[in-house]
Design a protein around this motif. Structure first.
Motif, PDB file in Angstrom:
ATOM      1  N   HIS A  85       0.828  -1.197   0.000  1.00 13.77           N
ATOM      2  CA  HIS A  85       0.000   0.000   0.000  1.00 13.77           C
ATOM      3  C   HIS A  85       0.871   1.259   0.000  1.00 13.77           C
ATOM      4  O   HIS A  85       0.619   2.210  -0.744  1.00 13.77           O
ATOM      5  CB  HIS A  85      -0.932   0.000   1.210  1.00 13.77           C
ATOM      6  CG  HIS A  85      -1.751   1.242   1.338  1.00 13.77           C
ATOM      7  ND1 HIS A  85      -2.801   1.516   0.493  1.00 13.77           N
ATOM      8  CD2 HIS A  85      -1.651   2.301   2.170  1.00 13.77           C
ATOM      9  CE1 HIS A  85      -3.312   2.694   0.820  1.00 13.77           C
ATOM     10  NE2 HIS A  85      -2.641   3.195   1.831  1.00 13.77           N
TER      11      HIS A  85
ATOM     12  N   HIS B 222       2.922   8.054   4.161  1.00 13.47           N
ATOM     13  CA  HIS B 222       1.650   8.668   4.574  1.00 13.47           C
ATOM     14  C   HIS B 222       0.962   7.921   5.715  1.00 13.47           C
ATOM     15  O   HIS B 222       0.345   8.525   6.573  1.00 13.47           O
ATOM     16  CB  HIS B 222       0.700   8.856   3.373  1.00 13.47           C
ATOM     17  CG  HIS B 222       0.013   7.604   2.937  1.00 13.47           C
ATOM     18  ND1 HIS B 222       0.636   6.620   2.202  1.00 13.47           N
ATOM     19  CD2 HIS B 222      -1.256   7.170   3.132  1.00 13.47           C
ATOM     20  CE1 HIS B 222      -0.227   5.646   1.977  1.00 13.47           C
ATOM     21  NE2 HIS B 222      -1.379   5.945   2.525  1.00 13.47           N
ATOM     22  N   ASP B 223       1.086   6.601   5.748  1.00 21.46           N
ATOM     23  CA  ASP B 223       0.405   5.832   6.799  1.00 21.46           C
ATOM     24  C   ASP B 223       1.347   5.332   7.891  1.00 21.46           C
ATOM     25  O   ASP B 223       0.999   4.409   8.633  1.00 21.46           O
ATOM     26  CB  ASP B 223      -0.316   4.622   6.178  1.00 21.46           C
ATOM     27  CG  ASP B 223      -1.686   4.994   5.620  1.00 21.46           C
ATOM     28  OD1 ASP B 223      -2.250   6.026   6.031  1.00 21.46           O
ATOM     29  OD2 ASP B 223      -2.199   4.243   4.764  1.00 21.46           O
TER      30      ASP B 223
ATOM     31  N   ASN C 213      -3.491   7.926  -2.521  1.00 21.20           N
ATOM     32  CA  ASN C 213      -3.891   6.957  -1.495  1.00 21.20           C
ATOM     33  C   ASN C 213      -5.244   6.328  -1.830  1.00 21.20           C
ATOM     34  O   ASN C 213      -5.422   5.117  -1.727  1.00 21.20           O
ATOM     35  CB  ASN C 213      -3.951   7.675  -0.140  1.00 21.20           C
ATOM     36  CG  ASN C 213      -4.491   6.790   0.969  1.00 21.20           C
ATOM     37  OD1 ASN C 213      -4.122   5.623   1.067  1.00 21.20           O
ATOM     38  ND2 ASN C 213      -5.369   7.332   1.787  1.00 21.20           N
TER      39      ASN C 213
END
Ligand SMILES: [Fe+2]
Ligand SMILES: [Fe+2]
Lengths: 157, 289
Positions: free
Chosen positions: B117, B147-148, B232
């Motif tokens: 991801h 980002h995560d 995303n």
């Protein structure tokens, strides 16, 4: 037991009873599974988008419902699969909620069904729509096709 | 913004340095590159002192994105060819890969899924940056990659609280990050942003990571946040490493208009992501490393 992972824009077949075919993490994508009891042949295709119109050359037929489904079904027949005795199942086709500019999940579902209907086929089981990710699993030994939303119980299709 | 009195948040942020330290080599490179007058030699020396890191950076330098006709064989050559900002980005990228190669049970993400991801979002973010002629596409790649990253910390550190988030989410009606906010008072973007701050990364990175689910909250001049936001969501729709929350994410109309994206652009983006996934050897080489 071998787990055969069917990744994005791939199709895989097996006739070994110890195998399972799995598509993990289906979002808007569709996994189409077919299982022929008489010959124990199973196949799965992981389709990403509804229409091949977006590509100029037909380089990647398996990515799209309109070109992927025929390629998949023909390969299934070539390997000795028999439509009369088979189970056809789809899972996936999730959509983003609300104000999205497109609903690719729904479009994928429609496109796969339309492509199947050109072969006079229809699905006998489905787990589609909603906003959740899913996994589709073909257990060849048990002859069971099941799907699962993360954190939820397994659904036999 | 997270409430100043949020005890859990303060506790987690205090733990970041321990849970997710930035290796000394990279810390040094980040610090050195803050000063534009640093001689290139200093940067290559710092990098060469860490052999494993140096190997990874060379791998990245030789990936197709940079399109060098000849293989870049030495760090000093790479530093000269690419400049120190790119080298810094690469060192951070190489490190992030190892940080993200984790299994996150709380989010129903197995080990490969979180990695996939993050990697997919990085590729997609860079594609959007290139499409927009954004000057620093590599930084946007790094933002996509990280980002995560807050999920990794939350999953490790706040297990109990996290179960309440899942419960809240399962009631329906809220997106996953909204459930995090409701239960915890902050979301994984806030934590990821705190990680980037501890790592001394740019203000743009810090803000983009914080606002990747709600780009309207970012400052007006921040374009990268819209790229990462869209990237995303597209990557999630494609099912690349989706876990809890699934495709249950609202695309920001503002992001679509800032980037001037139409439905056809999204389809083309999906095609490019698949092309890059097929061609990019980085993923395989780093997962084996
Ligand atoms: Fe996120
Ligand atoms: Fe994400």
């Amino acid at each position: 037991m071998a787990e055969i992972r069917v990744k994005l824009a791939e199709m895989r077949f097996s006739n070994k009873s110890e195998d399972t075919l799995v598509a993990h993490g289906l979002g808007a994508c569709i996994a189409l599974a077919i299982f022929d009891r008489t010959t124990s042949l199973a196949g799965m295709i992981h389709i990403v988008m509804p229409s091949s119109d977006v590509q100029s050359k037909n380089d990647h037929p398996v990515r799209f419902a309109d070109t992927g489904v025929p390629v998949f079904l023909k390969e299934f027949m070539r390997l000795g699969g028999n439509f009369a005795a088979c189970k056809i199942v789809i899972a996936g086709g999730a959509n983003m909620p609300s104000n999205s500019i497109f609903n690719i999940g729904d479009q994928n579902v429609l496109a796969v069904k339309k492509a199947l209907s050109k072969f006079n086929l229809s699905v006998s089981g489905e787990d589609i729509g909603g906003n959740n990710g899913r996994t589709l699993n073909v257990d060849m030994k048990q002859g069971v096709i099941s799907s699962r939303v993360f954190g939820c119980p397994v659904i036999v299709l | 913004m997270v409430d100043k009195d949020n005890i859990l948040y303060a506790r987690i942020v205090n733990k970041i340095t321990e849970l997710m330290p930035l290796p000394e080599t990279i810390q040094k490179i980040v610090d050195l590159t803050r000063n534009p007058d640093t001689p290139l030699k200093k940067i290559s020396d710092a990098l060469e002192s860490d052999e494993a890191m140096a190997t990874k950076v060379l791998k990245l330098a030789n990936s197709s994105f940079y399109g060098f006709s000849k293989q870049v064989k030495t760090i000093s050559h790479a530093v000269v060819c690419l400049g120190f900002n790119t080298i810094k980005q690469m060192a951070l990228t190489a490190h992030s890969f190892s940080v993200l190669d984790k299994q996150l049970d709380g989010y129903y993400l197995d080990r490969g899924a979180m990695f996939q991801h993050s990697f997919g979002t990085a590729l997609a973010s860079r594609l959007l940056a290139t499409k927009m002629y954004y000057p620093n596409a590599e930084e946007v790649y790094l933002m996509g990659l990280l980002h995560d990253v807050g999920k990794v910390i939350l999953n490790q550190f706040a297990e109990q609280e996290f179960n309440k988030v899942i419960e809240e989410y399962n009631k329906g009606g809220l997106m996953f990050y909204e459930a995090e906010r409701k239960v915890l008072g902050f979301d994984h973007g806030d934590i990821g942003s705190a990680v980037c701050q501890k790592w001394n990364l740019s203000d743009d990175i810090v803000e983009t990571i914080r606002c990747h689910h709600n780009p309207e909250e970012a400052s007006a001049g921040n374009i990268s946040v819209h790229m990462v936001h869209i990237a995303n969501i597209i990557v999630s729709i494609m099912g690349l490493g989706i876990g809890a929350g699934g495709v249950d994410q609202k695309i920001s109309e503002k992001s679509l208009s800032v980037l001037n994206l139409k439905e056809e652009d999204i389809s083309m983006l999906m095609m490019s992501i698949m092309d890059e996934l097929e061609n990019d050897e980085t993923l395989a080489s780093f997962r084996n490393a």
